[in-house]
Every structure is written in structure tokens, then in C-alpha cells.
Design a protein around this motif. Structure first.
Motif, short mmCIF file in Angstrom:
data_model
loop_
_atom_site.label_atom_id
_atom_site.label_comp_id
_atom_site.label_asym_id
_atom_site.label_seq_id
_atom_site.Cartn_x
_atom_site.Cartn_y
_atom_site.Cartn_z
N UNK A 278 8.54 1.38 0.15
CA UNK A 278 8.25 0.01 0.60
C UNK A 278 7.76 -0.80 -0.59
N UNK A 279 7.83 -2.12 -0.45
CA UNK A 279 7.24 -3.01 -1.44
C UNK A 279 5.99 -3.63 -0.85
N UNK A 280 4.97 -3.86 -1.67
CA UNK A 280 3.77 -4.51 -1.14
C UNK A 280 4.05 -5.98 -0.81
N UNK A 281 3.32 -6.51 0.17
CA UNK A 281 3.42 -7.94 0.47
C UNK A 281 2.90 -8.76 -0.69
N UNK A 282 1.76 -8.34 -1.21
CA UNK A 282 1.18 -8.98 -2.39
C UNK A 282 0.68 -7.88 -3.33
N UNK A 283 0.57 -8.24 -4.59
CA UNK A 283 0.00 -7.33 -5.58
C UNK A 283 1.05 -6.41 -6.20
N UNK A 284 0.56 -5.48 -7.00
CA UNK A 284 1.46 -4.61 -7.75
C UNK A 284 1.13 -3.14 -7.55
N UNK A 285 2.21 -2.34 -7.45
CA UNK A 285 2.09 -0.88 -7.37
C UNK A 285 2.79 -0.34 -8.61
N UNK B 272 -1.62 7.57 3.61
CA UNK B 272 -0.21 7.96 3.42
C UNK B 272 0.65 6.76 3.06
N UNK B 273 0.24 5.59 3.55
CA UNK B 273 0.96 4.36 3.21
C UNK B 273 0.89 4.09 1.70
N UNK B 274 -0.25 4.36 1.09
CA UNK B 274 -0.37 4.21 -0.36
C UNK B 274 0.68 5.08 -1.06
N UNK B 275 0.85 6.32 -0.58
CA UNK B 275 1.86 7.21 -1.18
C UNK B 275 3.27 6.64 -0.98
N UNK B 276 3.54 6.11 0.22
CA UNK B 276 4.88 5.55 0.47
C UNK B 276 5.18 4.41 -0.50
N UNK B 277 4.14 3.63 -0.82
CA UNK B 277 4.33 2.57 -1.81
C UNK B 277 4.60 3.15 -3.19
N UNK C 127 -3.36 -4.97 -3.87
CA UNK C 127 -2.23 -4.70 -2.99
C UNK C 127 -2.57 -4.99 -1.52
N UNK C 128 -1.73 -5.80 -0.92
CA UNK C 128 -1.80 -6.07 0.51
C UNK C 128 -0.48 -5.60 1.11
N UNK C 129 -0.58 -4.94 2.26
CA UNK C 129 0.64 -4.40 2.85
C UNK C 129 0.58 -4.40 4.37
N UNK C 130 1.66 -4.85 5.00
CA UNK C 130 1.86 -4.72 6.45
C UNK C 130 3.23 -4.11 6.67
N UNK C 131 3.35 -3.27 7.70
CA UNK C 131 4.68 -2.79 8.07
C UNK C 131 5.43 -3.94 8.74
N UNK D 40 -12.88 12.53 -8.37
CA UNK D 40 -13.33 11.21 -7.97
C UNK D 40 -12.71 10.84 -6.62
N UNK D 41 -13.51 10.21 -5.75
CA UNK D 41 -13.02 9.75 -4.45
C UNK D 41 -12.65 8.28 -4.54
N UNK D 42 -11.47 7.95 -4.02
CA UNK D 42 -11.05 6.56 -3.92
C UNK D 42 -11.00 6.21 -2.45
N UNK D 43 -11.90 5.35 -1.97
CA UNK D 43 -11.90 5.03 -0.54
C UNK D 43 -10.75 4.09 -0.17
N UNK D 44 -10.06 4.41 0.92
CA UNK D 44 -8.98 3.57 1.45
C UNK D 44 -9.46 3.05 2.81
#
Ligand code: ATP
Ligand code: MG
Length: 216
Positions: A59-66, A49-54, A13-17, A208-212
């Protein structure tokens, strides 16, 4: 080689506002399996928080899948969302009306039994019982303490019995004692559910920790 499919999955997932060249998320990949409790960690502004908004389909990601249960999060109809996931933020957002309305958000498919179980699970049943009209008490700022409002957010999030919880810094504004009450409620809420929590206090949470963002 897990038998089950991920409950939540981000694929590349790639995302820009909008109107912003910065890539907030870049080629982000992670999976969360049913029943797992994970923490998204990363510095402030990393995009947690952006991950949660997706995931909420805002929002839709620029690339990839959520994906949630293999479905594109953006395509999930509004009326299915509450029974799929519960979302709790740092602050409670009241709606006009009674204590019951705070929990149901006027959704009359949520039964009286679900309202009561949600309040019980949040640890608020007793406090609501002492209000003049119980669940029918009109909400004014003075009927609950700050921590109790946050417990009400948890009741609201679990009312439709979703199997996924998204928790964004939900104890950030609470004193130590209130934080413990919220954590006890969360422990009950997390049983039999998949939970994604956000924290910038790396190591402060279990699971488990997921680094963002870049590794800190
Ligand atoms: P924190 O730990 O402070 O809550 P975070 O990891 O949750 O941070 P986000 O809220 O996802 O970070 O924000 C990531 C970046 O995106 C930040 O630089 C933020 O300023 C920017 N941002 C967030 N929301 C918007 C928006 N609606 N429009 C434009 N930029 C935004
Ligand atoms: Mg945030």
C-alpha cells in the motif's frame, strides 16, 4: 547525531484503508538504523501489521513517506525485494513442490549453497537430511512439525541473504519448546541484520520499543 543513515524510516505517515474513514496510522514517525533490533508494540488493531504492509510496498501512505534505505518502499521493484528484506508471518504459507522450492520459491538465482546455508541457519539441516530425498522431498503436511514449518519460513526469508528482517508475531502459535527453537534460529538470523519484530506483549522482547497507536 548518528553517522549512518536509517535503514527504515517512516516520516509523518498517515494511512487509511480504502473505503474506510478511520485513520489507522496518524503522523507516525520512526527510524531504525542498520544493525538495530527493534520491536513495534501496541494493542491489537493498532496498525502494527499495517506498518509492515507499507514497508512491503503493498500500500501507499495517504501522507508522509515510507522509506527503506532512503527509497520509497512502494517503488521498489518486485525482483529486488527478496534480497532487500525477508518477511516472516505467524503461519507458513506452503507452495506446491519440494522442500527446496519452499526455500527458493522457484527463484533459480538462489544457489544451492544459499539454500543449504538458509536451512542450516534455521536449524533445519538435520531434519531435512533425514527426509527420504532430502531437499528434493515433495512437501506434504506430515513431513514437518508445526515448529519446523515455522523454521522453514525463516529459511525462506533469509535465503536471498537480505539485510532486513520483518517478523510479525512469528512465535504466536507455538508451544514453549518450539518457541525456543524458533528463537534460537532467529538469534542466528538476526546477526548482522536489521530486525523489526511485532509483538503485543510489551516488554517480552529485547531491543528498543517503537509504540504504534496511542500509548498504552
Ligand atoms: P494485531 O496485534 O491484532 O495483529 P495490528 O496492530 O497488527 O493488530 P493491523 O492488522 O495493522 O493491526 O490492523 C489495524 C486496523 O486496520 C484494524 O482495525 C484492522 O481491522 C484494519 N485492517 C487491517 N487490514 C485491513 C484491510 N485490508 N482492509 C481494511 N481494514 C483493515
Ligand atoms: Mg498484526
Amino acid at each position: 547525531n548518528r553517522p549512518e543513515k536509517p535503514f527504515v524510516e517512516l516520516q509523518n505517515v498517515t494511512f487509511s484503508y480504502e473505503d474506510d474513514d478511520r485513520k489507522i496510522l496518524q503522523a507516525l514517525n520512526f527510524q531504525v538504523y542498520p544493525g538495530e533490533q527493534v520491536t513495534l508494540s501496541g494493542r491489537t488493531g493498532a496498525g502494527k501489521s499495517t506498518v509492515f504492509k507499507l514497508l512491503l510496498g503493498l500500500y501507499q501512505p495517504g501522507e508522509g513517506k515510507v522509506l527503506i534505505q532512503g527509497r520509497d518502499a512502494f517503488q521498489i521493484p518486485e525482483n529486488e525485494k527478496r534480497s532487500l528484506y525477508g518477511y516472516v508471518e505467524q503461519w507458513f504459507h506452503p507452495v506446491p513442490g519440494t522442500v527446496r522450492d519452499q526455500i527458493t520459491l522457484y527463484d533459480d538465482t538462489i544457489t544451492e549453497g544459499q539454500v543449504r546455508r538458509a536451512a542450516e541457519l534455521a536449524g533445519l539441516a538435520e531434519a531435512i537430511g533425514t527426509l527420504p530425498e532430502g531437499f528434493d522431498t515433495p512437501c506434504t503436511p506430515d513431513i514437518f512439525s508445526q515448529g519446523q514449518w515455522q523454521l522453514l519460513s525463516i529459511a525462506r526469508a533469509v535465503a536471498a541473504d537480505p539485510k532486513l528482517l520483518l517478523l510479525d508475531e512469528i512465535t504466536a502459535n507455538l508451544d514453549a519448546e518450539t518457541e525456543r527453537a524458533v528463537l534460537r534460529a532467529l538469534k542466528r538470523a538476526a546477526a548482522d541484520r536489521t530486525v523489526l519484530s511485532i509483538s503485543h506483549r510489551v516488554g517480552a522482547d529485547t531491543g528498543r520499543l517503537i509504540p504504534i497507536g496511542e500509548e498504552s
